[in-house]
Design an enzyme around this catalytic site. Sequence first.
Site, PDB file in Angstrom:
ATOM      1  N   GLU A 136      14.460  65.358  20.428  1.00 27.52           N
ATOM      2  CA  GLU A 136      15.284  64.214  20.808  1.00 27.52           C
ATOM      3  C   GLU A 136      16.445  64.578  21.718  1.00 27.52           C
ATOM      4  O   GLU A 136      17.081  63.706  22.294  1.00 27.52           O
ATOM      5  CB  GLU A 136      15.800  63.513  19.549  1.00 27.52           C
ATOM      6  CG  GLU A 136      16.270  62.095  19.782  1.00 27.52           C
ATOM      7  CD  GLU A 136      16.688  61.391  18.505  1.00 27.52           C
ATOM      8  OE1 GLU A 136      17.375  60.359  18.605  1.00 27.52           O
ATOM      9  OE2 GLU A 136      16.342  61.874  17.408  1.00 27.52           O
ATOM     10  N   ARG A 190       9.443  48.591  18.049  1.00 22.66           N
ATOM     11  CA  ARG A 190      10.699  48.553  17.309  1.00 22.66           C
ATOM     12  C   ARG A 190      11.792  47.763  18.014  1.00 22.66           C
ATOM     13  O   ARG A 190      12.587  47.074  17.371  1.00 22.66           O
ATOM     14  CB  ARG A 190      11.156  49.984  17.025  1.00 22.66           C
ATOM     15  CG  ARG A 190      10.263  50.676  16.014  1.00 22.66           C
ATOM     16  CD  ARG A 190      10.544  52.151  15.882  1.00 22.66           C
ATOM     17  NE  ARG A 190       9.719  52.736  14.828  1.00 22.66           N
ATOM     18  CZ  ARG A 190       9.703  54.028  14.535  1.00 22.66           C
ATOM     19  NH1 ARG A 190      10.455  54.877  15.221  1.00 22.66           N
ATOM     20  NH2 ARG A 190       8.928  54.477  13.569  1.00 22.66           N
ATOM     21  N   ALA A 219       7.701  60.524  17.423  1.00 20.77           N
ATOM     22  CA  ALA A 219       8.815  61.474  17.397  1.00 20.77           C
ATOM     23  C   ALA A 219       8.364  62.814  16.844  1.00 20.77           C
ATOM     24  O   ALA A 219       8.676  63.869  17.405  1.00 20.77           O
ATOM     25  CB  ALA A 219       9.971  60.924  16.567  1.00 20.77           C
TER      26      ALA A 219
END
Length: 1004
Positions: free
Chosen positions: A970, A834, A985
């Site tokens: 996170e 990403r 994630a």
Amino acid sequence: MAQLVDEIVFQSGVKLHNRIVMAPMTIQSAFFDGGVTQEMINYYAARSGGAGAIIVESAFVENYGRAFPGALGIDTDSKIAGLTKLADAIKAKGSKAILQIYHAGRMANPEFNGGHQPISASPVAALRDNAETPLEMTKEQIEEMIERFGDAVNRAILAGFDGVEIHGANTYLIQQFFSPHSNRRNDKWGGNIERRTSFPLAVLAKTKQVAEQHNKSDFIIGYRFSPEEIEQPGIRFDDTMFLLDKLATHGLDYFHFSMGSWLRNSIVTPEDQEPLIDKYRKLQSESVAKVPVIGVGGIAQRKDAENALEQGYDMVSVGKGYLVEPTWANKALNDETCAEFADIAQQEALQIPTPLWEIMDYMIVDSAAEALKHQRIKELQNVPIKFNSGEYTAYGRGHNGDLPVTVTFSEDKILDIVVDSSKESDGIANPAFERIPQQILDGQTLNIDVISGATVSSQAVLDGVSNAVDLAGGNSEALRCKAKEAVAWSSKTIEETVDIVVVGGGGAGLSATLTALDKGKSVVLLEKFPAIGGNTVRTGGWVNAAEPKWQGDFPALPGEKETLMLLAKTAESEFSGEYLEDFKVLKAQLDGYFTDLENGKQYLFDSVELHRIQTYLGGKRTDLNGESIYGQYDLVETLTSRSMESIDWLSEKGIDFDRSVVEIPVGALWRRAHKPKRPKGVEFIDKLSKRIQEQNGRIITDTRATDLMVDNGKVVGIKAVQADGTELILHVNHGVVLASGGFGANTQMIKKYNTYWKEIADDIKTTNSPALVGDGIEIGEKAGAELVGMGFVQLMPVGDPKSGALLTGLIVPPENFVFVNKQGKRFVDECGSRDVLSEAFFDNGGLIYMIADENIRQTAANTSDETIEREIKEGIIIQADTLEELAEKIGVPTQELTNTIAQYNACVDAGQDPEFHKSAFGLKVEKAPFYATPRQPSVHHTMGGLKIDTKARVIGKDGEVIQGLYAAGEVTGGIHAGNRLGGNALIDIFTYGRIAGESASDLV
């Protein structure tokens, strides 16, 4: 009558060389943290010298008290150095330097303040669209705020300013305490007009006290005030004169009107044409008469200033004139004509900072329009509420199209509201459909706050009811201006003891909660937003886990062999510590796989070691300072080794995974994602929360955790506050799990820590829930937690350019991605990580297009035919019958686009990409119609956070475990390092969420 050139001596003994001051116009040009920029110094230096004093714009005294972006701060000692340069630049030419200090209170937009809910005297929202209802300040917070003003004065003195102007105007916090509209208290700070003066007087007293401590008898102290409010109830002119008398009695150097014209009459009774300055002079007490008063607004030429002095002002304040005429005072005093407009090419010559230059049109207030607006509000507040009785159905705009709203009316009342939410997304929107209608019915008003985290759905309901009101012959505009009732505020404290408290209602928090419940523990989950879900509910639902037996049933795609061969050739020097041993194991596995391929066995390969090595290499990054980072081995080893455990656990809890396909999310590097049959992340939230309810777990929404309770280094509980002010004190037998997410919706915090990206734009969008502002990280750090990896932030390359959202347009599997720039050319391996993709996007202008055909459209799992048709109409997706027509519509060279697609199709046929080495290929672009989806990077994941170990225990700054404190998701750092793989994630939150629940339950 005083003349412009006359000196004036204040009560403090300070003398100004004329009667002109430069007004504190907001220029919105400070650093993200409120620090002074060189542009600001240049701007003020260019305008100093001629005027007797320069008043520097609103400086916030507390970090979450900004009223606008680019605001100047005086909230920390670190600001003193920059403020010193600013004060010196002003004083160097002979003008006195005065700093205006303020707190925005309920006018502090969460967007500019890290998502923090504003505060005020009472929980009464401002009379404006979508105004946030503030939290009522406690008595302790009020005292702390007064001290903050004192600290600000101290810093102003240390920076060398000649004085401060207390900003008691513009509906900011000080005015809010004096206003009967925003102050509904019944204690020493409110209840009658006398007590409503207490806060302004306390700020003045603190200001004078600090000046005395510095032996600064010659320190200028001014007070700015707005003479009236349009609100009902609101400040009236007699009230203002009462306050000014109190202030004058305590000693001040000047009063400063705040209004658009020095000749302005009442906005409350506009039919009364008497200028307010005339009323001021008639009503002034003996004490007020001794304090010079400054007039402001509409002073463009010397004659205007002289007329203002003749009308009764002692001094004049020039704002807009100084924008386009930096030497306004000198020109006016020399009887020269002052410029009133700036040429478009004059920005540099006028030393106007870019943020100010871009909004100057909006800063020039049309007094006539303002008067009409105030009159219109007043008229609407007096419109009788009447309807044609009956049932009416109207529509608002929801996430997925028109939202039907059926409203029943009597002749003078809204009786019932029914929202048909069947086509809207689950989970995140539910509070809007329940609460907004009830609030409308309770208050009989459309002046309702939107629900945090469900803005679109909230507005859809409001618009639907508004349209129904108009259909019923009512006046929706009047209902939008009708004052909302004050929130019923509670001073109650609830105290109890449970085994475990979990903070955060996303996937990590729900996993921890359910795991602890399975172990027989009593658990309370706190969620600050009205709905659970966090970022999890916004995801595509992809969960990475290596499951070779399942994956091996799928054929290998073209390009995947090349990817693995390149990986196998990676130099061993790239691997640190135990990762090298894993790489050697992986190479042996790949040798066997390549042999299978040669023997005709064309299957998809995967292993735990491949997942681990890709997570390591995918996260290994070096920042702008040359500091390298990679995932902590034991954390990554635990994640990848226990990932299938998490998939099995989720299946056991009712998640129905689609076993017919194995996918690769954006930036995942490999096809290993498990995805529920029900689209998006709502499946996890729905199923896990239902299991929690079935096991008598408690989920408390609208409750914000504020502080951990620590005793002898051990976390023994947590404090929280509910939306109505109720304080919760929760003691724990086992511990607290922080699962509150990262800080992707807090641009200021991102910019504060960023060491990876060359630039983070102030207006960068985010895919995140607005709840993710880093408060869990702050809570943990206050308790002594170590932070890791905070400088790294992941951007989602395929964000919506307008909203930042991930799941708009055609989001297809990356093997079907085709990215082209504005020249119509490919420029990157579309299956790349990403951050690599985002950097490539920036290198190609930021905005790019994803190209698809009808076959590729069918692989988009984020959408539906109905949504696609709507997004085509809205321009989110561009559709054309030919590639040539598509090129024309998106403004790229036709020949380049057609050549690019032809070359790409050839790569698909060959199974390899000689130019960009795309790692996997799916479909060709060949069947009409053709589509383009504009995309632009947005903030997606913050890599850093609380340091944890493999038991999800939080590590302190001393390197030791903080007993009783656990974290997952996170809110933590150390796993993904500098860049997270797509799909990692969710496996992180479900794996470490479970581990946190286990560890807290077992007192590990």
